[in-house]
Scaffold this motif. Structure first.
Motif, PDB file in Angstrom:
ATOM      1  N   ASN A 125      69.167 -12.273  67.230  1.00 31.97           N
ATOM      2  CA  ASN A 125      68.693 -10.904  67.001  1.00 31.97           C
ATOM      3  C   ASN A 125      69.699  -9.824  67.380  1.00 31.97           C
ATOM      4  O   ASN A 125      69.465  -8.650  67.130  1.00 31.97           O
ATOM      5  CB  ASN A 125      67.398 -10.655  67.771  1.00 31.97           C
ATOM      6  CG  ASN A 125      67.564 -10.787  69.281  1.00 31.97           C
ATOM      7  OD1 ASN A 125      68.643 -10.610  69.832  1.00 31.97           O
ATOM      8  ND2 ASN A 125      66.462 -11.104  69.956  1.00 31.97           N
ATOM      9  N   ILE A 126      70.837 -10.222  67.966  1.00 32.97           N
ATOM     10  CA  ILE A 126      71.737  -9.205  68.485  1.00 32.97           C
ATOM     11  C   ILE A 126      72.393  -8.393  67.375  1.00 32.97           C
ATOM     12  O   ILE A 126      72.571  -7.170  67.487  1.00 32.97           O
ATOM     13  CB  ILE A 126      72.806  -9.846  69.407  1.00 32.97           C
ATOM     14  CG1 ILE A 126      73.664  -8.774  70.056  1.00 32.97           C
ATOM     15  CG2 ILE A 126      73.649 -10.827  68.635  1.00 32.97           C
ATOM     16  CD1 ILE A 126      72.918  -7.823  70.916  1.00 32.97           C
ATOM     17  N   SER A 127      72.770  -9.030  66.274  1.00 31.86           N
ATOM     18  CA  SER A 127      73.449  -8.290  65.209  1.00 31.86           C
ATOM     19  C   SER A 127      72.510  -7.293  64.549  1.00 31.86           C
ATOM     20  O   SER A 127      72.885  -6.134  64.285  1.00 31.86           O
ATOM     21  CB  SER A 127      74.011  -9.267  64.168  1.00 31.86           C
ATOM     22  OG  SER A 127      72.968 -10.073  63.626  1.00 31.86           O
TER      23      SER A 127
ATOM     24  N   ILE B 162      72.897   1.200  72.129  1.00 30.50           N
ATOM     25  CA  ILE B 162      74.200   0.866  71.549  1.00 30.50           C
ATOM     26  C   ILE B 162      75.121   0.281  72.612  1.00 30.50           C
ATOM     27  O   ILE B 162      75.796  -0.726  72.386  1.00 30.50           O
ATOM     28  CB  ILE B 162      74.831   2.124  70.912  1.00 30.50           C
ATOM     29  CG1 ILE B 162      74.053   2.531  69.665  1.00 30.50           C
ATOM     30  CG2 ILE B 162      76.296   1.872  70.565  1.00 30.50           C
ATOM     31  CD1 ILE B 162      74.598   3.770  68.987  1.00 30.50           C
ATOM     32  N   PHE B 163      75.148   0.874  73.776  1.00 24.94           N
ATOM     33  CA  PHE B 163      75.993   0.386  74.859  1.00 24.94           C
ATOM     34  C   PHE B 163      75.572  -1.017  75.296  1.00 24.94           C
ATOM     35  O   PHE B 163      76.410  -1.900  75.517  1.00 24.94           O
ATOM     36  CB  PHE B 163      75.932   1.353  76.038  1.00 24.94           C
ATOM     37  CG  PHE B 163      76.652   0.871  77.251  1.00 24.94           C
ATOM     38  CD1 PHE B 163      78.027   0.981  77.357  1.00 24.94           C
ATOM     39  CD2 PHE B 163      75.942   0.284  78.299  1.00 24.94           C
ATOM     40  CE1 PHE B 163      78.684   0.521  78.487  1.00 24.94           C
ATOM     41  CE2 PHE B 163      76.597  -0.182  79.417  1.00 24.94           C
ATOM     42  CZ  PHE B 163      77.972  -0.056  79.511  1.00 24.94           C
TER      43      PHE B 163
ATOM     44  N   LEU C 113      77.456  -8.306  72.880  1.00 25.60           N
ATOM     45  CA  LEU C 113      78.311  -8.888  71.853  1.00 25.60           C
ATOM     46  C   LEU C 113      79.687  -9.246  72.403  1.00 25.60           C
ATOM     47  O   LEU C 113      80.210 -10.338  72.164  1.00 25.60           O
ATOM     48  CB  LEU C 113      78.464  -7.913  70.674  1.00 25.60           C
ATOM     49  CG  LEU C 113      77.394  -7.936  69.586  1.00 25.60           C
ATOM     50  CD1 LEU C 113      77.600  -6.776  68.621  1.00 25.60           C
ATOM     51  CD2 LEU C 113      77.420  -9.258  68.837  1.00 25.60           C
ATOM     52  N   SER C 114      80.260  -8.355  73.138  1.00 25.69           N
ATOM     53  CA  SER C 114      81.638  -8.539  73.589  1.00 25.69           C
ATOM     54  C   SER C 114      81.765  -9.606  74.664  1.00 25.69           C
ATOM     55  O   SER C 114      82.710 -10.408  74.642  1.00 25.69           O
ATOM     56  CB  SER C 114      82.197  -7.212  74.109  1.00 25.69           C
ATOM     57  OG  SER C 114      82.167  -6.231  73.087  1.00 25.69           O
TER      58      SER C 114
ATOM     59  N   ARG D 100      85.164  -9.246  64.329  1.00 25.74           N
ATOM     60  CA  ARG D 100      85.298  -9.774  65.679  1.00 25.74           C
ATOM     61  C   ARG D 100      84.795 -11.213  65.772  1.00 25.74           C
ATOM     62  O   ARG D 100      85.404 -12.048  66.458  1.00 25.74           O
ATOM     63  CB  ARG D 100      84.544  -8.873  66.658  1.00 25.74           C
ATOM     64  CG  ARG D 100      85.239  -7.544  66.902  1.00 25.74           C
ATOM     65  CD  ARG D 100      84.488  -6.710  67.931  1.00 25.74           C
ATOM     66  NE  ARG D 100      83.225  -6.201  67.392  1.00 25.74           N
ATOM     67  CZ  ARG D 100      82.306  -5.575  68.130  1.00 25.74           C
ATOM     68  NH1 ARG D 100      82.518  -5.394  69.430  1.00 25.74           N
ATOM     69  NH2 ARG D 100      81.205  -5.128  67.575  1.00 25.74           N
ATOM     70  N   CYS D 101      83.701 -11.522  65.093  1.00 28.42           N
ATOM     71  CA  CYS D 101      83.206 -12.905  65.109  1.00 28.42           C
ATOM     72  C   CYS D 101      84.178 -13.842  64.394  1.00 28.42           C
ATOM     73  O   CYS D 101      84.408 -14.976  64.840  1.00 28.42           O
ATOM     74  CB  CYS D 101      81.830 -12.974  64.460  1.00 28.42           C
ATOM     75  SG  CYS D 101      80.506 -12.230  65.437  1.00 28.42           S
TER      76      CYS D 101
END
Length: 668
Positions: free
Chosen positions: A116-118, A139-140, A146-147, A179-180
């Motif tokens: 669900n993160i994307s 957003i933060f 993600l990072s 990035r992925c």
């Protein structure tokens, strides 16, 4: 800390991946779903209705306005002061992502997972949940997850990239795809000896570790060594555009081109399997089974479009997406030779012609096939003709592939650097042309059965290779015989023209025996074949005789004609027996004629003796008897002796004119 590799694919709880907020908004115990509507479990009545498709959210303005810049603009910038209904049909992630964002606004803990993160990250960007409204906004939080969590995990990076398929163009603009892809590429290029994370196909431990086994113990003691293709299966679940991004990033990292080519073939087998023969229905089950081990979130996407049944997707949509896959795969195949098999290239070329792929890409694919044409097989080369043509197979395509091969061979032979490199790899040698010659002969034999194949196309393809490529023309003879059998209406001139592509001196003895009794061949060709066969047999017998005389221990392969015939097929033996019988008959008739000639000569001599006796009794030495005797001698001498004897007779019997008159009178 966020060790996600040992957890399940769906429903993971990352501990610190649970989002909370310190601010207090409307106190609630959670959300309740009633039918297609979500309600906040609180005593305060809702004053805002958010519609996303068929799903309704009955919420409150204050929690949303305090954290969402977009909701602020929609409500306060509207002329309607009492606006209590908002439609957000274009929000990325849909109702699922908005539900999580709304829970975050109500200070409800939200579990962040790779599934669900994307969607939540894109929804937060859509709702403009920035740090300007609140420190530690959505957003933060999602960006940090993600990072620091997703990109450090192999399977989470795969799953997030897979979930981005429905989030275009938001996932692209937010650099999630890039990035992925980079994360996957870095991990795929890692040394297999240092891999500790889970991947599809990794063998499970049979028993639990002992108490003294640490987590970082040597993999050679606990599990089998990691194969170099460990990442193929996981990467092959991606959509074609994301797969291209990953392969491109892997190329930049310096991956071996053989592994990249093998990954492309693995992807093609998964997505384009059974496209021509078996249909698409069987591929759905295969894709579903392979996805089961990795979680239900890996299913769906383009795979269902490509491999769906006829009831699920129309053929037009199937062809469009399949064409996109093939075009993308052609563009990412490494330029090095032998990175993929020639059989794979020919199957891809068959699909490309069937689906009308862009001509420039088809030409590029044909050149790639020409680079390794000696590895092709007849089954893969028999590509049907999908354009409006009378022939069953695409003979023009085979001609182009052969031309690309010859150009490549000529280029490698003329360049010293390339020649040395090719010699090391064992490709630029006469054996390659010989293998291609055998392949072309087999192809001609197969396509010659097509009655619509013109003589010109057959002849051009047969003569495309240089003479040095064929040491034996048996395969070419079979193709010619097959063409003559399928085209019985050819004229004598056309049959002679067809047989010119064959060299009778390069035929084996078996082929010569067959051709000697082949009624379809022109008479001139049969004579050439018989002469060539006689020369071969004479040379073989002479060589065997010399070898037997030189070395008594040497055992010749074919010591005599009898052994030669015993080593030939039954059909050739029968033909040779019939020819031998005809030869024996001719010899017998010749002997009979000689016998009759001798009998006639004896009868003539008997008559001569009888006549001599009669002339002796009369004691007359007439010119008649003298001429008869000399005439009998004339029949027994040779032509040269007869000429000399006639000269002597003309010189010795010179008499007065009276004598020849008496001889003529006696005749009268």
């Amino acid at each position: 800390m966020w060790d996600s590799e040992s957890e399940s694919v769906s429903g993971r709880d990352y501990g610190n991946g649970v989002l909370t907020t310190s601010k207090h908004g409307v106190k609630t115990d959670g959300f309740e779903l009633k039918g297609q509507s979500w309600f906040v479990a609180t005593d305060v009545p809702s004053d805002l209705l958010v519609q996303i498709g068929d799903v309704n959210f009955h919420l409150h303005k204050y929690p949303l306005l305090s954290r969402s810049g977009k909701m602020n603009r929609l409500i306060y910038d509207s002329r309607d002061v009492e606006l209590n209904k908002v439609a957000l049909d274009d929000i990325p992630g849909g109702p699922e992502a908005f539900e999580l964002a709304a829970k975050f606004c109500y200070c409800i803990a939200v579990d962040l997972t790779a599934a669900n993160i994307s969607g939540l990250r894109c929804a937060a960007e859509y709702l403009e949940m920035t740090e300007d409204l609140e420190e530690g906004n959505l957003i933060f939080k999602t960006e940090a997850f993600l990072s620091y969590v997703v990109l450090s995990s192999w399977r989470d990076s795969i799953l997030v990239l897979k979930s981005c398929e429905k989030l275009s163009p938001w996932a692209e603009n937010l650099q999630i795809v890039r990035r992925c892809s980079e994360s996957i590429a870095w991990k795929a290029c890692a040394n297999p000896k240092g891999i500790r994370w889970a991947y599809t196909g990794k063998p499970q431990r049979v028993s639990s570790p002992r108490w003294n086994e640490t987590k970082d113990s040597s993999p050679s003691r606990n599990q089998a060594p990691v194969p170099p293709d460990w990442w193929f299966e996981d990467v092959s679940i991606l959509r074609i555009d994301h797969f291209v991004r990953v392969i491109t990033a892997i190329k930049v990292k310096g991956m071996r081109f053989e592994l990249i080519g093998a990954a492309i073939m693995k992807y093609s087998a998964k997505w384009l399997h059974g496209l021509i023969k078996e249909g698409a229905e069987g591929s759905v089950n295969e894709g579903s089974n392979s996805s089961t081990s990795s979680g239900s979130s890996w299913k769906g996407g383009l795979h269902m479009i490509v491999a769906g049944t006829k009831d699920e997707m129309t053929p037009t949509v199937q062809a469009k997406d399949q064409r996109m896959i093939i075009e993308s795969l052609i563009s990412i195949i490494p330029p090095q030779k032998d990175c993929v098999s020639c059989s794979f290239l020919l199957r891809l070329l068959r699909m490309a012609n069937m689906l009308k792929v862009a001509p420039a890409l088809v030409t590029e694919l044909e050149k790639r096939v020409g680079m390794q044409f000696e590895q092709a097989t007849l089954a893969d080369l028999l590509i049907p003709c999908y354009s409006k043509s009378e022939t069953m197979f695409d003979v023009d395509l085979a001609q182009r592939l052969l031309e690309h091969f010859l150009v490549q061979e000529q280029t490698e032979g003329s360049s010293p650097g390339r020649q040395s490199f090719s010699d090391q790899r064992g490709t630029a040698n006469p054996n390659a042309k010989m293998r291609v010659a055998r392949l072309v002969d087999s192809y001609l034999t197969e396509v010659s059965r097509d009655r619509n194949l013109s003589l010109t196309k057959f002849q051009v393809l047969a003569e495309a290779l240089p003479e040095s490529a064929r040491t034996c023309d048996d395969g070419l003879y079979r193709a010619i015989d097959s063409y003559l059998k399928a085209h019985p209406t050819l004229s004598e001139h056309e049959r002679k023209r067809l047989c010119r592509v064959m060299d009778c001196q390069k035929l084996s003895i078996d082929a010569c025996m067959h051709a000697a009794q082949n009624e379809r061949l022109p008479l001139r060709v049969v004579v050439q074949v018989l002469f060539s066969e006689q020369v071969k047999i004479s040379n073989a017998l002479a060589n065997n005789t010399l070898k037997e005389a030189g070395d008594s221990q040497y055992q010749p392969m074919i010591p005599n004609r009898k052994t030669l015939l015993e080593g030939t097929p039954q059909s050739f033996q029968e033909g040779w027996a019939a020819a031998k019988k005809d030869i024996n008959t001719l010899k017998f008739e010749l002997e009979s004629v000689k016998t009759k000639y001798l009998e006639l000569q004896n009868d003539m001599e008997t008559l001569q003796r009888q006549f001599d006796k009669l002339t002796n009794k009369k004691q007359t030495a007439s010119a008649w008897s003298t001429g008869w005797k000399k005439l009998s001698k004339f029949t027994k001498t040779t032509n040269l002796e007869n000429h000399e004897l006639g000269s002597q007779i003309a010189g010795n019997t010179e008499q007065p004119r009276k004598t020849p008159r008496r001889w003529r009178n006696s005749i009268s």
